[in-house]
Design an enzyme around this catalytic site. Structure first.
Site, PDB file in Angstrom:
ATOM      1  N   GLU A 147      61.255-101.527 -49.977  1.00 46.07           N
ATOM      2  CA  GLU A 147      59.863-101.125 -50.269  1.00 46.07           C
ATOM      3  C   GLU A 147      58.863-102.219 -49.875  1.00 46.07           C
ATOM      4  OE1 GLU A 147      60.516 -99.971 -54.552  1.00 46.07           O
ATOM      5  OE2 GLU A 147      59.602 -98.113 -53.859  1.00 46.07           O
TER       6      GLU A 147
ATOM      7  N   ASN B 229      56.376-108.084 -58.283  1.00 48.85           N
ATOM      8  CA  ASN B 229      57.404-107.616 -57.333  1.00 48.85           C
ATOM      9  C   ASN B 229      57.336-108.380 -56.014  1.00 48.85           C
ATOM     10  OD1 ASN B 229      56.946-104.350 -58.598  1.00 48.85           O
ATOM     11  ND2 ASN B 229      58.842-105.475 -58.765  1.00 48.85           N
TER      12      ASN B 229
ATOM     13  N   LYS C 151      51.727-105.835 -61.410  1.00 48.75           N
ATOM     14  CA  LYS C 151      53.136-105.508 -61.131  1.00 48.75           C
ATOM     15  C   LYS C 151      53.442-105.732 -59.651  1.00 48.75           C
ATOM     16  CE  LYS C 151      57.148-103.179 -62.292  1.00 48.75           C
ATOM     17  NZ  LYS C 151      57.768-101.890 -62.427  1.00 48.75           N
TER      18      LYS C 151
ATOM     19  N   GLY D 105      62.737 -87.051 -56.448  1.00 53.93           N
ATOM     20  CA  GLY D 105      63.278 -88.397 -56.420  1.00 53.93           C
ATOM     21  C   GLY D 105      63.866 -88.640 -57.797  1.00 53.93           C
TER      22      GLY D 105
HETATM   23  N1  LIG Z   1      64.713 -98.888 -61.027  1.00 60.25           N
HETATM   24  C1  LIG Z   1      63.797 -99.519 -61.759  1.00 60.25           C
HETATM   25  O1  LIG Z   1      64.140-100.216 -62.731  1.00 60.25           O
HETATM   26  C2  LIG Z   1      62.332 -99.368 -61.472  1.00 60.25           C
HETATM   27  C3  LIG Z   1      61.891 -98.741 -60.328  1.00 60.25           C
HETATM   28  N2  LIG Z   1      60.542 -98.546 -60.137  1.00 60.25           N
HETATM   29  C4  LIG Z   1      60.053 -97.869 -58.948  1.00 60.25           C
HETATM   30  O2  LIG Z   1      60.352 -96.477 -59.080  1.00 60.25           O
HETATM   31  C5  LIG Z   1      60.608 -95.890 -57.794  1.00 60.25           C
HETATM   32  C6  LIG Z   1      61.999 -95.258 -57.807  1.00 60.25           C
HETATM   33  O3  LIG Z   1      62.955 -96.286 -57.992  1.00 60.25           O
HETATM   34  P1  LIG Z   1      64.485 -95.983 -58.347  1.00 60.25           P
HETATM   35  O4  LIG Z   1      64.575 -94.862 -59.307  1.00 60.25           O
HETATM   36  O5  LIG Z   1      65.075 -97.285 -58.704  1.00 60.25           O
HETATM   37  O6  LIG Z   1      65.035 -95.492 -56.932  1.00 60.25           O
HETATM   38  P2  LIG Z   1      66.407 -94.705 -56.611  1.00 60.25           P
HETATM   39  O7  LIG Z   1      66.783 -95.087 -55.213  1.00 60.25           O
HETATM   40  O8  LIG Z   1      67.396 -94.894 -57.708  1.00 60.25           O
HETATM   41  O9  LIG Z   1      65.969 -93.165 -56.638  1.00 60.25           O
HETATM   42  C7  LIG Z   1      65.246 -92.565 -55.623  1.00 60.25           C
HETATM   43  C8  LIG Z   1      65.852 -91.192 -55.373  1.00 60.25           C
HETATM   44  O10 LIG Z   1      65.032 -90.504 -54.426  1.00 60.25           O
HETATM   45  C9  LIG Z   1      65.916 -89.773 -53.565  1.00 60.25           C
HETATM   46  N3  LIG Z   1      65.239 -89.358 -52.338  1.00 60.25           N
HETATM   47  C10 LIG Z   1      65.115 -90.030 -51.153  1.00 60.25           C
HETATM   48  N4  LIG Z   1      64.461 -89.264 -50.255  1.00 60.25           N
HETATM   49  C11 LIG Z   1      64.167 -88.091 -50.884  1.00 60.25           C
HETATM   50  C12 LIG Z   1      63.524 -86.892 -50.462  1.00 60.25           C
HETATM   51  N5  LIG Z   1      63.041 -86.757 -49.217  1.00 60.25           N
HETATM   52  N6  LIG Z   1      63.406 -85.871 -51.334  1.00 60.25           N
HETATM   53  C13 LIG Z   1      63.900 -85.993 -52.605  1.00 60.25           C
HETATM   54  N7  LIG Z   1      64.536 -87.112 -53.055  1.00 60.25           N
HETATM   55  C14 LIG Z   1      64.657 -88.149 -52.206  1.00 60.25           C
HETATM   56  C15 LIG Z   1      67.036 -90.763 -53.345  1.00 60.25           C
HETATM   57  O11 LIG Z   1      68.166 -90.133 -52.765  1.00 60.25           O
HETATM   58  P3  LIG Z   1      69.178 -91.064 -51.882  1.00 60.25           P
HETATM   59  O12 LIG Z   1      69.861 -91.953 -52.862  1.00 60.25           O
HETATM   60  O13 LIG Z   1      70.082 -90.066 -51.232  1.00 60.25           O
HETATM   61  O14 LIG Z   1      68.296 -91.813 -50.927  1.00 60.25           O
HETATM   62  C16 LIG Z   1      67.273 -91.248 -54.765  1.00 60.25           C
HETATM   63  O15 LIG Z   1      68.139 -90.395 -55.487  1.00 60.25           O
HETATM   64  C17 LIG Z   1      60.441 -97.034 -56.797  1.00 60.25           C
HETATM   65  O16 LIG Z   1      59.137 -97.068 -56.299  1.00 60.25           O
HETATM   66  C18 LIG Z   1      60.705 -98.284 -57.641  1.00 60.25           C
HETATM   67  O17 LIG Z   1      60.099 -99.451 -57.109  1.00 60.25           O
HETATM   68  C19 LIG Z   1      59.612 -98.921 -61.068  1.00 60.25           C
HETATM   69  C20 LIG Z   1      60.014 -99.547 -62.215  1.00 60.25           C
HETATM   70  C21 LIG Z   1      61.387 -99.892 -62.479  1.00 60.25           C
HETATM   71  C1  LIG Z   2      62.795-106.611 -62.484  1.00 63.48           C
HETATM   72  C2  LIG Z   2      62.286-106.520 -61.068  1.00 63.48           C
HETATM   73  C3  LIG Z   2      60.883-106.036 -61.114  1.00 63.48           C
HETATM   74  C4  LIG Z   2      62.273-107.885 -60.432  1.00 63.48           C
HETATM   75  O1  LIG Z   2      63.068-108.759 -61.081  1.00 63.48           O
HETATM   76  C5  LIG Z   2      63.207-105.632 -60.338  1.00 63.48           C
HETATM   77  O2  LIG Z   2      64.343-105.697 -60.565  1.00 63.48           O
HETATM   78  C6  LIG Z   2      62.849-104.666 -59.301  1.00 63.48           C
HETATM   79  O3  LIG Z   2      61.733-104.213 -59.079  1.00 63.48           O
HETATM   80  O4  LIG Z   2      63.769-104.300 -58.660  1.00 63.48           O
END
Ligand SMILES: NC(=O)C1=CN([C@@H]2O[C@H](COP(=O)(O)OP(=O)(O)OC[C@H]3O[C@@H](n4cnc5c(N)ncnc54)[C@H](OP(=O)(O)O)[C@@H]3O)[C@@H](O)[C@H]2O)C=CC1
Ligand SMILES: CC(C)(CO)C(=O)C(=O)O
Length: 307
Positions: free
Chosen positions: A269, A190, A186, A7
């Site tokens: 989510e 959220n 958190k 991911g």
């Molecule tokens: N973004 C943020 O600021 C924050 C996010 N988080 C948490 O972190 C986690 C990730 O978030 P985020 O990075 O934003 O998510 P993204 O959607 O940017 O990244 C997730 C990635 O996982 C890929 N993916 C989906 N299915 C599979 C699979 N079967 N095998 C391998 N890869 C796969 C997706 O591909 P595709 O795009 O093709 O689906 C995508 O590239 C979440 O739980 C989020 O709540 C926590 C703190 C801050």
């Molecule tokens: C900053 C936060 C936690 C809510 O504003 C967010 O953007 C997310 O989880 O996507």
């Protein structure tokens, strides 16, 4: 350390890029072919407060092409894809591989437990932000922290090593046994901001335009943390309400990920955030009217979004 990240979207790429720059052997594993292809062709373009650069010292692979067993497998898919993603890299989870989740929501340990033994699971939470700009291009501005622990609460040398490796990469990590409180706080944050924005279409700051926005958000925080308190987890509802108020005051124009998913026609989510909290409350016979109503409304918004 040999680290694979399954991911490798916004957060996976941020962590992967910084960990690779600080000397770790990093492999990004993802099913997004455009993103993987762009990184393989030109490296990962990573824009942070430390600069806008191309990180080339890492590998990017589809799950079926990854073969090297890592020391640490970091899971950074959205929570609804965790089980599918771990199935796709099952061949990498050897008996000595540790698996860490810093994803949002509840239920992450339970999902990983289907693939790794309990003493090899690490759980945590991060306040780092990241956004995908386009294939092979991620940005993250501002500062964050990581907190983690062994999921079974037993202190082991590997947990401290992971914490040190993340800190050396600039990710500011601490390991301690009070991480569950941070995880629940958190989740409350959220559950409040993300679900209200997802069903109203408001950005975070717009929740402050009428009294209803902040009132609803505070009600959700109070409800969610009442469940944690009943479970004996030492959360701080007043601190969490203050964090929500400061996000409403400062996150101008920000669309939480749950709203972004609805607008992009994707599932959200919500089941591992509001859904998991409502399920935990049900087991304790606690009613959460506001959190549960928002859960139902997000489910309806998802139906409309993916139609
Ligand atoms: N973004 C943020 O600021 C924050 C996010 N988080 C948490 O972190 C986690 C990730 O978030 P985020 O990075 O934003 O998510 P993204 O959607 O940017 O990244 C997730 C990635 O996982 C890929 N993916 C989906 N299915 C599979 C699979 N079967 N095998 C391998 N890869 C796969 C997706 O591909 P595709 O795009 O093709 O689906 C995508 O590239 C979440 O739980 C989020 O709540 C926590 C703190 C801050
Ligand atoms: C900053 C936060 C936690 C809510 O504003 C967010 O953007 C997310 O989880 O996507």
């Amino acid at each position: 350390m040999k680290i694979s990240i399954v991911g490798a979207g916004a957060m996976g790429s941020l962590f992967g890029g910084l960990l690779a720059e600080s000397g770790n052997e990093v492999t990004l594993i993802d099913v997004n072919d455009a993103h993987i292809g762009a990184i393989r062709a030109k490296g990962l373009r990573l824009a942070t407060d430390g600069g806008d650069r191309q990180v080339t010292v890492l590998k990017a692979l589809r799950p079926e092409d990854a073969a090297d067993l890592p020391d640490l497998l970091l899971v950074f898919t959205k929570t609804l894809h965790t089980s599918a993603a771990l199935s796709g890299v099952r061949h990498l989870i050897g008996p000595n591989v540790h698996v860490l989740s810093l994803q949002n929501g509840l239920g992450n340990v339970e999902k990983i437990a289907g693939f790794a033994s309990p003493e090899r699971i690490l759980i945590g939470v991060t306040t780092w932000p990241a956004d995908m700009v386009g294939p092979g291009h991620v940005h993250s501005h501002g500062k964050g922290v990581v907190r983690l622990m062994a999921a079974d609460g037993i202190e082991r040398p590997f947990v401290s090593q992971v914490s040190e490796v993340l800190t050396e990469a600039g990710l500011d990590c601490t390991s301690d046994r009070t991480v569950w409180a941070a995880i629940w706080e958190k989740v409350a944050f959220n559950a409040a901001l993300n679900s209200i924005c997802a069903v109203s279409g408001c950005t975070v700051d717009e929740l402050g335009k009428v009294a209803d926005g902040s009132r609803l958000a505070n009600d959700v925080v109070t409800e969610v943390l009442s469940v944690a308190l009943r479970m004996g987890i030492d959360v701080d509802p007043a601190k969490c309400r203050a964090n929500v108020a400061s996000a409403i005051a400062q996150h101008i124009g920000h669309k939480p990920s749950m709203l972004q998913d609805i607008l992009a026609g994707r599932r959200t989510e919500v089941e591992s955030i509001n859904g998991a909290v409502v399920a935990a409350a049900g087991r304790l016979s606690i009613e959460l009217p506001v959190t549960e109503t928002l859960l139902s409304l997000v489910r309806l918004a998802e139906v409309r979004a993916i139609a």
